[in-house]
Design an enzyme around this catalytic site. Structure first.
Site, PDB file in Angstrom:
ATOM      1  N   TYR A  21       0.793  -1.231   0.000  1.00 24.56           N
ATOM      2  CA  TYR A  21       0.000   0.000   0.000  1.00 24.56           C
ATOM      3  C   TYR A  21       0.828   1.285   0.000  1.00 24.56           C
ATOM      4  CZ  TYR A  21      -3.673  -3.330   1.134  1.00 24.56           C
ATOM      5  OH  TYR A  21      -4.539  -4.388   1.098  1.00 24.56           O
TER       6      TYR A  21
ATOM      7  N   HIS B 223      -9.413   1.385  -5.173  1.00 23.41           N
ATOM      8  CA  HIS B 223      -8.469   0.579  -4.401  1.00 23.41           C
ATOM      9  C   HIS B 223      -7.071   1.064  -4.726  1.00 23.41           C
ATOM     10  CE1 HIS B 223     -11.511  -2.253  -3.044  1.00 23.41           C
ATOM     11  NE2 HIS B 223     -12.010  -2.205  -4.271  1.00 23.41           N
TER      12      HIS B 223
END
Ligand code: DQA
Length: 138
Positions: free
Chosen positions: A18, A95
């Site tokens: 991430y 996302h």
């Protein structure tokens, strides 16, 4: 802008997946993009499924569109999918990671089917692209 479960830990959470940007830094990027687009954005982060449902309900009265990263709820929350389908304003799912290229359980999003569109895999740019799409539609 609705950030879902575990996105509060951005920056320290699985940085290889991430990235190292914190949620506060991401929100600052989002605010910059919104300013460039001439739109106003309010952001909230919610760990709970019901809280996200509530935020979607409120958004229908206060906003012209929603950018939503449900986190893992994307993969199984029919309550959030129903909430998206229940409101008339467009919702764009985002996302950070390319969920299609990860574990099997991430390949399916039950919430995406209720959304206007999905942007995944571009990190913070996923949010910028979603904002642009909404700004065009609004
Ligand atoms: C995520 C992808 C989800 O599968 C995961 O559960 C998250 C983050 C993303 O932004 O890439 O919490 O939504």
């Amino acid at each position: 802008m609705i950030h879902g479960a575990n996105l509060s830990l951005l920056g320290e959470r699985e940085p290889a997946v991430y990235g190292t940007m914190t949620l506060a830094q991401l929100d600052a990027e989002i605010a910059r993009e919104a300013e460039m687009l001439g739109i106003s954005v309010t952001t909230g982060q919610y760990e709970g499924e019901g809280e996200i449902v509530g935020a979607l309900h409120r958004a229908r009265l206060e906003c012209e569109g929603v950018v939503l990263n449900p986190g893992a709820y994307a993969h199984y929350s029919y309550a959030i999918a129903d909430a998206i389908a229940s409101i008339a304003i467009p919702v764009v799912e985002v996302h950070l990671s390319n969920t299609a290229a990860r574990e099997d359980f991430r390949r399916r999003s039950v919430t995406a089917a209720a959304c206007r569109g999905v942007v995944a895999g571009f990190g913070a740019d996923s949010y910028r692209l979603a904002l642009r799409a909404l700004a065009k539609k609004a």
